[in-house]
Write a protein that holds these residues in place. Structure first.
Motif, mmCIF file in Angstrom:
data_model
loop_
_atom_site.group_PDB
_atom_site.id
_atom_site.type_symbol
_atom_site.label_atom_id
_atom_site.label_comp_id
_atom_site.label_asym_id
_atom_site.label_seq_id
_atom_site.Cartn_x
_atom_site.Cartn_y
_atom_site.Cartn_z
ATOM 1 N N VAL A 11 36.289 42.059 37.898
ATOM 2 C CA VAL A 11 36.718 41.385 36.663
ATOM 3 C C VAL A 11 37.986 42.038 36.121
ATOM 4 C CG1 VAL A 11 36.074 40.783 34.316
ATOM 5 C CG2 VAL A 11 34.368 40.695 36.116
ATOM 6 N N ILE A 14 40.871 40.991 38.340
ATOM 7 C CA ILE A 14 41.287 39.614 38.053
ATOM 8 C C ILE A 14 42.038 39.551 36.725
ATOM 9 C CG2 ILE A 14 40.461 37.289 37.521
ATOM 10 C CD1 ILE A 14 38.188 37.768 39.461
ATOM 11 N N GLY A 15 41.493 40.257 35.722
ATOM 12 C CA GLY A 15 42.135 40.254 34.408
ATOM 13 C C GLY A 15 43.540 40.805 34.469
ATOM 14 N N CYS A 18 45.849 38.358 36.263
ATOM 15 C CA CYS A 18 46.204 37.230 35.400
ATOM 16 C C CYS A 18 47.248 37.661 34.376
ATOM 17 C CB CYS A 18 44.982 36.696 34.656
ATOM 18 S SG CYS A 18 43.849 35.844 35.741
ATOM 19 N N VAL A 21 50.640 38.065 35.997
ATOM 20 C CA VAL A 21 51.262 36.766 36.283
ATOM 21 C C VAL A 21 51.806 36.149 35.001
ATOM 22 C CG1 VAL A 21 50.803 34.408 37.027
ATOM 23 C CG2 VAL A 21 49.883 36.326 38.337
#
Lengths: 270, 197
Positions: A11, A14-15, A18, A21
């Motif tokens: 997590v 992914i965080g 993100c 990006v």
């Protein structure tokens, strides 16, 4: 312990991905906003009245930034002070703003005119107008249900004794009421002027007299006494040409039905 | 092919996200006052549902399932969808400003909309293939669109109606929503039987 880590790490990864990006995207694809825009927008009063002809203050500020030909004196509520500030921010010459106030051209209150029917429909002027021109015996006059008062962004209009009245001191001259009134009774008048015609009845004198004791009967007395030649009776109702009117008030003194009135329109709430 | 059509039509009519599954009620009640804002909102929802499915489906099958992390589904999906919608907004603003103007205000509203999250999770629960999942998302978005447009019509009628004082505003809107929702019960079983014959 291990299981918690296994859950947390993906997590977090992914965080972070993100976030990275998004940061890159917002940097790479940033859209340049005109740096003058916030400054211009701050000058405007923020009433969003639309008197300038643009969609709210944001719209006007945008037009000012993008198109140098946009006049900077269109903000009527803000008047001279705003126009001057805008001129400074944008670095252009600004013409003077003619401050205007709304004026109701009807004085047919309950002492002067009578209702011809009892109206119990939808409580808006627009609806009442569609039913035989409203409940009043004068079909040109104020319908008294306050569409203008509801539309006024400054709460400067109220209905008293069945006729809309404008608190001149609160009026910003945006002209929303002018567009709202189904009988077209309200107009904008430069606030330097003092004389107004408080009637819009275009019937012949005798007919007007029957329905309202305060109506203009088109006797043309004002036309004759006006020293500036500023009044003309058009369609049985007196019309003042404000380009010529000097505000002497002779017409009001001589008016047979007292439908021409002298009012100080330049009072502003400080 | 038949299965795809069944999925599409049942997502629109029978399992309508708003009227049968009661997901996405917030925008349904909030933005359905006017037809044009209802349309804009629904188009944004269709758009976001499609890309959200396209992104979350691989995450589920390539990341979560192989590592036995299925229980992280909800939080990972929320995270990814929220970031994705922000990204889409930035990209739209840069490259298609006109589309950004019409959809722009609605995009942040649906970042963590339950209908969007619901679509992505239900796609996994139903065990759809990628194509079926995309078709289901499209259908769900269209169903949302249908519900919004229909209901904005209903609401504009309500606005002009003479309603008892205590029912004005939200109460009568909720009653109208429940009746609209009841009417969609009538679609139950229609689609399956259409292709069964």
């Amino acid at each position: 312990m291990n299981e918690i880590l296994i859950a947390v790490i993906p997590v977090v990864i992914i965080g972070v991905l993100c976030a990275a990006v998004l940061v890159i995207a917002s940097k790479v694809m940033a859209v340049k906003e005109d740096e003058r825009f916030p400054a211009v927008r701050d000058c405007l009063p923020g009433a969003n009245c639309g008197a300038c002809g643009f969609a709210g203050c944001d719209g006007y500020a945008k037009a000012l930034c993008e198109n140098p030909d946009t006049p900077a004196n269109l903000c009527i509520p803000g008047a001279d002070s705003v126009a001057k500030q805008l001129g400074e921010v944008l670095g252009v010459e600004v013409g003077e703003v003619v401050e205007q106030v709304a004026v109701v051209h009807c004085s047919g209150d309950c002492q002067h005119t009578k209702d011809k029917v009892v109206y119990s429909g939808i409580e808006t002027c627009a609806a009442a107008k569609m039913l035989y021109g409203g409940k009043g015996s004068c079909t040109y006059g104020c319908l008294g249900l306050g569409d203008c008062a509801a539309a006024c962004p400054q709460n400067a209009i109220f209905v008293k004794d069945g006729v809309a009245q404008v608190y001149t001191c609160d009026c910003i001259g945006c002209g929303i009421c002018v567009k709202t009134c189904p009988n077209h009774l309200i107009s904008l008048v430069p606030d330097t002027k003092k004389v107004i015609v408080a009637c819009s009845n275009r019937d012949k004198g005798a007919v007007t007299r029957k329905v309202c004791s305060a109506g203009c009967i088109g006797c043309k007395k004002c036309e004759r006494v006006c020293p500036d030649g500023a009044i003309k009776v058009v369609d049985n109702v007196a019309v003042i040409d404000y380009e010529k009117c000097s505000g002497c008030g002779t017409c009001a003194e001589n008016c047979t039905t007292k439908c021409i009135k002298v009012e100080d329109l330049s009072v502003k709430r400080q | 092919m038949t299965k795809l059509i069944i999925i599409l039509l049942s997502a629109v009519f029978i399992n309508n996200y708003v009227l049968s599954r009661f997901l996405g009620i917030c925008p349904f009640l909030g933005v359905s006052k006017k037809l044009d804002s209802a349309t804009g909102m629904s188009l944004a929802v269709i758009f976001v549902m499609l890309i959200a499915t396209a992104v979350t489906y691989p995450i589920q099958y390539f990341l979560l399932t192989p590592n036995n992390l299925g229980y992280l589904q909800t939080i990972v999906f929320i995270l990814v969808i929220a970031a994705l919608v922000q990204l889409v907004e930035i990209v739209l603003k840069r490259y298609i400003p006109s589309l950004h103007q019409s959809l722009g205000v609605y995009l942040p509203l649906i970042t963590t909309n339950c209908a969007v999250l619901g679509v992505t999770i239900l796609n996994i629960d139903e065990g759809y293939t990628f194509l079926e999942a995309m078709v289901n998302s499209l259908g769900s978005g269209l169903g949302f669109f249908l519900a919004m447009v229909m209901f904005s019509g209903v609401r504009s009628k309500i606005e002009g109606a003479d309603i008892p004082e205590s029912f004005k505003g939200l109460p009568v809107t909720l009653i109208a929503a429940s009746i609209t929702s009841l009417s969609f019960l009538g679609f139950g079983g229609v689609i399956e039987n259409m292709f069964a014959a």
